[in-house]
Design a protein around this motif. Structure first.
Motif, PDB file in Angstrom:
ATOM      1  N   LEU A 225       0.815  -1.214   0.000  1.00 48.43           N
ATOM      2  CA  LEU A 225       0.000   0.000   0.000  1.00 48.43           C
ATOM      3  C   LEU A 225       0.850   1.265   0.000  1.00 48.43           C
ATOM      4  N   THR A 226       1.829   1.331   0.886  1.00 49.98           N
ATOM      5  CA  THR A 226       2.588   2.572   1.075  1.00 49.98           C
ATOM      6  C   THR A 226       3.931   2.590   0.353  1.00 49.98           C
ATOM      7  N   GLY A 227       4.435   1.428  -0.034  1.00 48.81           N
ATOM      8  CA  GLY A 227       5.758   1.366  -0.637  1.00 48.81           C
ATOM      9  C   GLY A 227       6.887   1.414   0.376  1.00 48.81           C
ATOM     10  N   LEU A 228       6.556   1.486   1.674  1.00 45.87           N
ATOM     11  CA  LEU A 228       7.576   1.498   2.716  1.00 45.87           C
ATOM     12  C   LEU A 228       8.066   0.074   2.978  1.00 45.87           C
ATOM     13  N   LEU A 229       9.103  -0.031   3.801  1.00 44.53           N
ATOM     14  CA  LEU A 229       9.557  -1.351   4.226  1.00 44.53           C
ATOM     15  C   LEU A 229       8.429  -2.061   4.965  1.00 44.53           C
ATOM     16  N   ALA A 271     -11.086   3.480   1.184  1.00 47.10           N
ATOM     17  CA  ALA A 271     -10.213   4.174   0.224  1.00 47.10           C
ATOM     18  C   ALA A 271      -9.600   5.408   0.866  1.00 47.10           C
ATOM     19  N   GLY A 272     -10.394   6.132   1.658  1.00 45.82           N
ATOM     20  CA  GLY A 272      -9.860   7.289   2.370  1.00 45.82           C
ATOM     21  C   GLY A 272      -8.851   6.884   3.424  1.00 45.82           C
ATOM     22  N   GLY A 273      -9.098   5.760   4.122  1.00 46.76           N
ATOM     23  CA  GLY A 273      -8.129   5.272   5.092  1.00 46.76           C
ATOM     24  C   GLY A 273      -6.808   4.906   4.447  1.00 46.76           C
ATOM     25  N   ASP A 274      -6.891   4.241   3.288  1.00 46.85           N
ATOM     26  CA  ASP A 274      -5.660   3.911   2.563  1.00 46.85           C
ATOM     27  C   ASP A 274      -4.927   5.178   2.134  1.00 46.85           C
ATOM     28  N   ALA A 275      -5.696   6.179   1.697  1.00 43.65           N
ATOM     29  CA  ALA A 275      -5.082   7.441   1.280  1.00 43.65           C
ATOM     30  C   ALA A 275      -4.399   8.125   2.456  1.00 43.65           C
ATOM     31  N   ALA A 276      -4.996   8.011   3.659  1.00 41.62           N
ATOM     32  CA  ALA A 276      -4.386   8.616   4.845  1.00 41.62           C
ATOM     33  C   ALA A 276      -3.044   7.966   5.161  1.00 41.62           C
ATOM     34  N   LEU A 277      -2.973   6.639   5.040  1.00 41.28           N
ATOM     35  CA  LEU A 277      -1.705   5.945   5.299  1.00 41.28           C
ATOM     36  C   LEU A 277      -0.659   6.306   4.250  1.00 41.28           C
ATOM     37  N   GLN A 278      -1.076   6.403   3.011  1.00 40.09           N
ATOM     38  CA  GLN A 278      -0.139   6.798   1.951  1.00 40.09           C
ATOM     39  C   GLN A 278       0.322   8.236   2.148  1.00 40.09           C
ATOM     40  N   HIS A 279      -0.581   9.080   2.589  1.00 38.68           N
ATOM     41  CA  HIS A 279      -0.249  10.483   2.863  1.00 38.68           C
ATOM     42  C   HIS A 279       0.796  10.569   3.973  1.00 38.68           C
ATOM     43  N   LEU A 280       0.602   9.826   5.044  1.00 36.49           N
ATOM     44  CA  LEU A 280       1.566   9.820   6.149  1.00 36.49           C
ATOM     45  C   LEU A 280       2.931   9.350   5.661  1.00 36.49           C
ATOM     46  N   ALA A 281       2.941   8.276   4.881  1.00 38.18           N
ATOM     47  CA  ALA A 281       4.215   7.743   4.384  1.00 38.18           C
ATOM     48  C   ALA A 281       4.949   8.763   3.531  1.00 38.18           C
ATOM     49  N   ALA A 282       4.206   9.482   2.690  1.00 37.77           N
ATOM     50  CA  ALA A 282       4.841  10.470   1.808  1.00 37.77           C
ATOM     51  C   ALA A 282       5.353  11.668   2.594  1.00 37.77           C
ATOM     52  N   VAL A 283       4.542  12.185   3.525  1.00 36.03           N
ATOM     53  CA  VAL A 283       4.918  13.392   4.273  1.00 36.03           C
ATOM     54  C   VAL A 283       6.126  13.122   5.162  1.00 36.03           C
ATOM     55  N   LEU A 284       6.095  12.024   5.906  1.00 35.72           N
ATOM     56  CA  LEU A 284       7.187  11.747   6.849  1.00 35.72           C
ATOM     57  C   LEU A 284       8.426  11.226   6.132  1.00 35.72           C
TER      58      LEU A 284
END
Length: 387
Positions: A225-229, A271-284
């Motif tokens: 989902l986020t592309g993070l580790l 979908a909004g929850g997934d977007a929130a997690l992706q948003h956090l990953a991108a911002v931080l």
């Protein structure tokens, strides 16, 4: 005991044509069926297909100037362009196109000469230059170790050397008898071309397989989902940091959890929850160092591993991340939705099993931060005495 007769040039040419036909099908399957570098795979498939046509022994000798020699030049250009695509070099192919066009024009200009030596020389010069260009692209883009890169580059250099050597002989720049005869009348030269074709095809397919394996490894260590580790990759990095901690290095662990994530899911949908997690990953992720390890442990819980960082430094990083997330709300629909997280920070200590102790202490501190009102940073219990 009866000895087997030596292979003649016609037989070797047939073998080259068969190998090129098989390689044409393999590259077509890799590009169109498996979708591996489709554009480069099409070029390489076309290269092998044209080579199979050009070297097929049944092709009439009268067609050499009109068909075989132009096909040789175009095929060499397709090889260079396909290699460049696989190497992922940033520049395009105008130089390759220019060499191919010059080779075709120069070949056409020899139409009035009944002797094919000039046309053959032009074709070989163009092929040699294009092979050198392919060798350069492999050298800078293969990504192998120096020794293996040299092995992969060698067949291109041999191909270039053979083309330029024959061109020099055809133009009378060297004594006769030094391998001037073409593949149809020169079995050793045909054998060399067969070996070169095999090694080029093998090297390129090995490169594709190596990158495919690297892609699979990358995917197995990344959160979809986020592309993070993912958690497995975080634990591997944590074990490595623990080994450094045992040698006296200062390392820290941070665990964070999105506040009121259930409410976000309820109001915005999954979908909004997934977007929130992706948003956090991108911002931080933008503010962390390259040496830091940022990953998703699961759900809405994340971890950051901070090498060469003491407790005070880790607390500063966590506070900066908390404030950064608060300043960047999620844009969803026509509204801005505030996102916050609770942070727990712990330092790694000698004697922890693979660093799991630090991760557990940071996780407990994160839950304590939630219990105290959320959107805050807390250090793990007992950290002051170890700071």
């Amino acid at each position: 005991m009866t000895r087997m007769p030596p292979l003649d040039a016609a037989t070797l040419l047939m073998a080259i044509a068969v190998i090129d036909t098989v390689a044409c099908i393999v590259w077509l399957a890799l590009g169109e069926v498996l979708r591996i570098a489709p554009r480069a795979a099409r070029r390489l498939s076309a290269y092998h297909g044209l080579c199979a046509l050009a070297w097929w022994p049944a092709l009439p000798a009268s067609m050499e100037r009109l068909v075989a020699l132009p096909l040789d030049v175009i095929a060499a250009g397709l090889l260079a362009a396909g290699v460049r695509g696989l190497m992922r070099v940033r520049y395009g192919a105008p130089d390759i196109i220019a060499v191919v066009m010059l080779g075709l024009v120069a070949t056409a200009l020899t139409a009035g000469d009944p002797d094919l030596s000039s046309a053959r020389a032009v074709s070989n010069i163009a092929g040699g230059v294009l092979a050198l260009m392919a060798a350069w692209d492999v050298a800078i883009g293969a990504g192998f170790r120096a020794g293996l890169t040299a092995v992969v580059v060698t067949p291109y250099l041999v191909l270039a050397g053979g083309c330029l050597w024959r061109a020099g002989g055809l133009l009378g720049w060297m004594p006769s008898g030094l391998g001037v005869a073409g593949l149809g009348a020169n079995a050793p030269l045909a054998m060399l071309r067969l070996v070169v074709d095999l090694t080029i095809a093998t090297g390129l397919i090995a490169l594709v397989m190596q990158r495919l394996i690297a892609r699979v490894r990358h995917l197995t260590r990344r959160d979809a989902l986020t592309g993070l580790l993912n958690r497995r990759a975080i634990e591997d990095h944590l074990a490595r940091l623990q080994a450094l901690t045992e040698r006296g290095c200062a390392n820290a662990v941070m665990v964070l959890d999105v506040d009121h994530f259930k409410r976000i899911n309820d109001e915005l949908g999954h979908a909004g929850g997934d977007a929130a997690l992706q948003h956090l990953a991108a911002v931080l992720g933008e503010t962390l160092r390259d040496t830091d390890c940022f990953g998703r442990l699961g759900g809405e819980e994340f971890a950051v591993l901070l090498p060469d960082t003491d407790l005070d430094g880790a607390m500063l990083v966590a506070e900066r991340l908390r404030g950064l997330l608060q300043k960047h709300p999620l844009a969803w629909g026509d509204k801005l939705w505030p996102i916050s997280a609770s942070f727990g920070v712990a330092t790694m200590r000698a004697g922890d099993a693979h660093g799991h102790g630090a991760l557990s202490r940071a996780d407990a501190a994160m839950y304590a931060a939630k219990a105290r009102g959320r959107n805050r940073v807390l250090r793990a219990a007992g950290e002051a005495e170890f700071a």
